[in-house]
Motif scaffolding. Structure first.
Motif, mmCIF file in Angstrom:
data_model
loop_
_atom_site.group_PDB
_atom_site.id
_atom_site.type_symbol
_atom_site.label_atom_id
_atom_site.label_comp_id
_atom_site.label_asym_id
_atom_site.label_seq_id
_atom_site.Cartn_x
_atom_site.Cartn_y
_atom_site.Cartn_z
ATOM 1 N N ALA A 135 -2.507 3.885 1.569
ATOM 2 C CA ALA A 135 -1.690 3.228 2.594
ATOM 3 C C ALA A 135 -0.461 4.066 2.953
ATOM 4 N N TYR A 136 0.256 4.544 1.928
ATOM 5 C CA TYR A 136 1.449 5.342 2.203
ATOM 6 C C TYR A 136 1.085 6.708 2.791
ATOM 7 N N THR A 137 -0.033 7.265 2.338
ATOM 8 C CA THR A 137 -0.477 8.544 2.906
ATOM 9 C C THR A 137 -0.816 8.378 4.381
ATOM 10 N N LEU A 138 -1.522 7.292 4.717
ATOM 11 C CA LEU A 138 -1.866 7.036 6.113
ATOM 12 C C LEU A 138 -0.607 6.842 6.953
ATOM 13 N N HIS A 139 0.362 6.137 6.414
ATOM 14 C CA HIS A 139 1.641 5.952 7.121
ATOM 15 C C HIS A 139 2.252 7.304 7.479
ATOM 16 N N MET A 143 -12.466 7.760 8.305
ATOM 17 C CA MET A 143 -13.726 7.719 7.567
ATOM 18 C C MET A 143 -13.913 6.322 6.995
ATOM 19 N N PRO A 144 -15.171 5.830 6.933
ATOM 20 C CA PRO A 144 -15.410 4.484 6.405
ATOM 21 C C PRO A 144 -14.932 4.305 4.975
ATOM 22 N N SER A 145 -15.034 5.364 4.160
ATOM 23 C CA SER A 145 -14.689 5.234 2.738
ATOM 24 C C SER A 145 -13.187 5.125 2.491
ATOM 25 N N LEU A 146 -12.362 5.359 3.527
ATOM 26 C CA LEU A 146 -10.919 5.205 3.350
ATOM 27 C C LEU A 146 -10.563 3.746 3.101
ATOM 28 N N ARG A 147 -11.337 2.825 3.690
ATOM 29 C CA ARG A 147 -11.180 1.385 3.478
ATOM 30 C C ARG A 147 -9.779 0.889 3.849
ATOM 31 N N VAL A 148 -9.415 1.087 5.110
ATOM 32 C CA VAL A 148 -8.166 0.536 5.618
ATOM 33 C C VAL A 148 -8.451 -0.159 6.943
ATOM 34 N N SER A 149 -8.293 -1.473 6.960
ATOM 35 C CA SER A 149 -8.432 -2.270 8.176
ATOM 36 C C SER A 149 -7.191 -3.154 8.308
ATOM 37 N N TYR A 150 -7.000 -3.712 9.499
ATOM 38 C CA TYR A 150 -5.813 -4.537 9.701
ATOM 39 C C TYR A 150 -6.106 -5.676 10.673
ATOM 40 N N MET A 179 5.275 1.929 -5.470
ATOM 41 C CA MET A 179 3.940 1.968 -6.084
ATOM 42 C C MET A 179 3.964 1.532 -7.550
ATOM 43 N N SER A 180 5.144 1.447 -8.124
ATOM 44 C CA SER A 180 5.245 0.996 -9.514
ATOM 45 C C SER A 180 5.422 -0.521 -9.612
ATOM 46 N N GLU A 181 5.531 -1.172 -8.463
ATOM 47 C CA GLU A 181 5.719 -2.622 -8.439
ATOM 48 C C GLU A 181 4.465 -3.319 -7.924
ATOM 49 N N ILE A 182 4.384 -4.640 -8.140
ATOM 50 C CA ILE A 182 3.260 -5.418 -7.623
ATOM 51 C C ILE A 182 3.366 -5.471 -6.101
ATOM 52 N N PRO A 183 2.332 -5.014 -5.389
ATOM 53 C CA PRO A 183 2.425 -4.946 -3.923
ATOM 54 C C PRO A 183 2.289 -6.314 -3.267
ATOM 55 N N ILE A 184 2.900 -6.470 -2.108
ATOM 56 C CA ILE A 184 2.747 -7.722 -1.376
ATOM 57 C C ILE A 184 1.396 -7.740 -0.682
ATOM 58 N N TYR A 185 0.940 -8.926 -0.341
ATOM 59 C CA TYR A 185 -0.416 -9.083 0.178
ATOM 60 C C TYR A 185 -0.608 -8.405 1.533
ATOM 61 N N LYS A 186 0.403 -8.422 2.380
ATOM 62 C CA LYS A 186 0.254 -7.875 3.728
ATOM 63 C C LYS A 186 0.139 -6.358 3.764
ATOM 64 N N GLY A 187 0.474 -5.691 2.675
ATOM 65 C CA GLY A 187 0.480 -4.240 2.670
ATOM 66 C C GLY A 187 1.876 -3.699 2.913
ATOM 67 N N PRO A 188 2.096 -2.416 2.659
ATOM 68 C CA PRO A 188 3.439 -1.834 2.788
ATOM 69 C C PRO A 188 4.009 -1.994 4.191
ATOM 70 N N ILE A 189 5.267 -2.353 4.283
ATOM 71 C CA ILE A 189 5.918 -2.546 5.568
ATOM 72 C C ILE A 189 5.964 -1.247 6.360
ATOM 73 N N GLU A 190 6.061 -0.110 5.663
ATOM 74 C CA GLU A 190 6.106 1.184 6.353
ATOM 75 C C GLU A 190 4.822 1.418 7.155
ATOM 76 N N ILE A 241 1.233 -8.234 11.115
ATOM 77 C CA ILE A 241 0.117 -7.370 10.714
ATOM 78 C C ILE A 241 -0.185 -7.546 9.234
ATOM 79 N N ILE A 242 -1.463 -7.695 8.913
ATOM 80 C CA ILE A 242 -1.940 -7.721 7.522
ATOM 81 C C ILE A 242 -2.907 -6.568 7.354
ATOM 82 N N VAL A 243 -2.664 -5.722 6.360
ATOM 83 C CA VAL A 243 -3.516 -4.568 6.106
ATOM 84 C C VAL A 243 -4.317 -4.825 4.839
ATOM 85 N N SER A 244 -5.596 -4.500 4.869
ATOM 86 C CA SER A 244 -6.447 -4.739 3.709
ATOM 87 C C SER A 244 -7.491 -3.630 3.600
#
Length: 458
Positions: A337-341, A303-310, A131-142, A164-167
């Motif tokens: 993202a990490y919490t959802l994982h 919930m809609p406000s979580l804003r996680v789609s893939y 989380m301290s680094e610039i994230p990759i576009y696809k989202g965390p591999i975990e 898979i691409i997560v946004s």
């Protein structure tokens, strides 16, 4: 605290005097000692104020001489009108409704916030470096690994995490996908269908063609005549009609895109909730030729406000997509993202889905019971035993606009089929309403339906 306040006061007053040209360019400011005596503050307080002005470029120093005003042009102010407040478009302001029949909402009253918070803390501990680094576009591999496992056994979507691409939303995923093409694409969409997605494609300059529905869903004959590059469909629970596309129609559609080197975009937006039967397999699970792009979301399950789609991309498109987004940065919330994982990995996601399935089943059954009791033969319910909404066709002399306005006036959130159709529907004696049952409380279902009956027959 008083000295801190005085420092800000001296800083702001001096800055304003400089901007309004109370001082001449290169004019010397009062010495720190002099201003400290005048203001009855410490020399350090004045020093801090001057140093802030120096850092911002308002003043400069001369060794052993003090502080001087920089040569600044006068700030141009065109007029002195009082700024007017921004008036939002009234149609965009969400009201506080007494009852909601919205298809877009979920019931979050049972959401395990304590467990979610626990996983959030765990995510901070486990993934600090990431989380301290610039994230990759696809989202965390975990998270992508967790999603791959989840949709494999739930939806028959067998894929690698790399596909898979997560946004933060379906719109962002589709925008990124179609930005990889140098020319506009012809996109076939269901009518009635997801109006926001249709608008997204139109705003992007894509060529959108509208495909009518029949009792089996999307008309493949019409698709064949239009020859689109992409076909967007909701086969497991057509939005908004609820039609489930049978296997014969699915095979026909898959064969056509395979033969013509085209693609299907399968929007599997609320496949998690089925009532009375097992889950309907995804279209992706039938595809053996890499012709289906799979879209999923956690908006309906969490919930809609979580804003996680893939999005799951077939390999023929993946290389091109990766190349186009090589330097892009995701807009996804990494902590979510990490919490959802962790939420999925721990089994708490499945446990929550089972609990909500029971709650939604109870709400749905009560809705159907009360509607049939109150409206009797005046209604037809298109209950496809899936999702969080169904269609209700009702005999009434009211127009769609009158129904929508009366519902709003009575503090009821209600949407009609008109919202999802390209053309204005014919003014028949039967109107079709979209009845979402997720958000409304059990004890409010009967009074809400009685209020709806009053609106229709008033």
């Amino acid at each position: 605290m008083a000295q801190t306040y005085k420092y800000r006061e001296i800083y702001l007053k001096t800055k304003q005097d400089i901007l309004s040209q109370q001082y001449n360019s290169h004019e010397k400011l009062p010495s720190k000692r002099q201003l400290a005596n005048d203001q009855n503050v410490s020399i350090n307080t004045v020093k801090n104020a001057y140093e802030q002005l120096f850092a911002e470029g308002y003043i400069y120093t001369k060794e052993r001489q003090g502080y001087f005003v920089e040569a600044l042009n006068k700030l141009i102010i065109q007029d002195h009108r009082i700024p007017q407040p921004i008036h939002n478009n009234p149609t965009k302001i969400k009201s506080s409704y007494r009852y909601s029949f919205s298809h877009m909402t979920t019931d979050i009253s049972q959401f395990p916030i304590d467990l979610w918070s626990k996983h959030t803390k765990e995510a901070f501990r486990l993934f600090q470096n990431e989380m301290s680094e610039i994230p990759i576009y696809k989202g965390p591999i975990e998270l992508r690994k967790s999603i791959a496992q989840l949709i494999s056994y739930k939806r028959g979507v067998t894929c690698y995490p790399d596909q898979i691409i997560v946004s933060s939303g379906t719109a962002n995923l589709l925008s990124a996908l179609f930005n990889t093409f140098s020319n506009n694409q012809k996109i076939a969409m269901e009518n009635p269908g997801y109006s926001r997605m249709r608008k997204l494609f139109i705003d992007m300059g894509q060529d959108v063609v509208n495909i009518p529905l029949d009792q089996k869903g999307l008309s493949v004959n019409r698709v064949k005549s239009e020859q689109p590059d992409f076909v967007v469909t909701t086969p497991s629970h057509q939005f908004p009609t609820g039609t489930i596309m049978p296997i014969s129609r699915r095979i026909e559609l898959l064969n056509w895109v395979t033969e013509h080197n085209k693609y299907i975009i399968e929007d599997d937006y609320d496949s998690e909730y089925k009532y009375g039967t097992d889950n309907i397999p995804s279209l992706y699970s039938l595809d053996k030729n890499d012709r289906v792009i799979y879209l999923g979301t956690f908006s309906k399950t969490l919930m809609p406000s979580l804003r996680v789609s893939y999005m799951v991309l077939p390999y023929p498109l993946l290389y091109k997509f990766d190349l186009a987004t090589d330097t892009a940065i995701t807009d996804l919330s990494l902590i979510n993202a990490y919490t959802l994982h962790l939420f999925i990995k721990s089994g708490n996601y499945e446990k929550y889905i089972r609990k909500m399935h029971h709650i939604y089943t109870e709400k749905r059954e009560l809705f159907l019971k009360v509607l049939n009791k109150e409206f009797k033969e005046d209604i037809s319910i298109y209950d496809m035993e899936a999702g969080l909404h169904f269609l209700l066709s009702i005999k009434t002399s009211l127009t769609y606009q009158e129904i929508e306005q009366k519902a709003h006036d009575n503090s009821i959130e209600l949407y009609t089929l008109r919202r999802f159709m390209v053309d204005e529907p014919a003014n028949s004696k039967v109107k079709t309403l979209i009845i979402g049952f997720a958000k409304i409380e059990l004890e409010d279902i009967e009074p809400a339906i009685l209020k709806l009956k009053e609106i229709i027959y008033e």
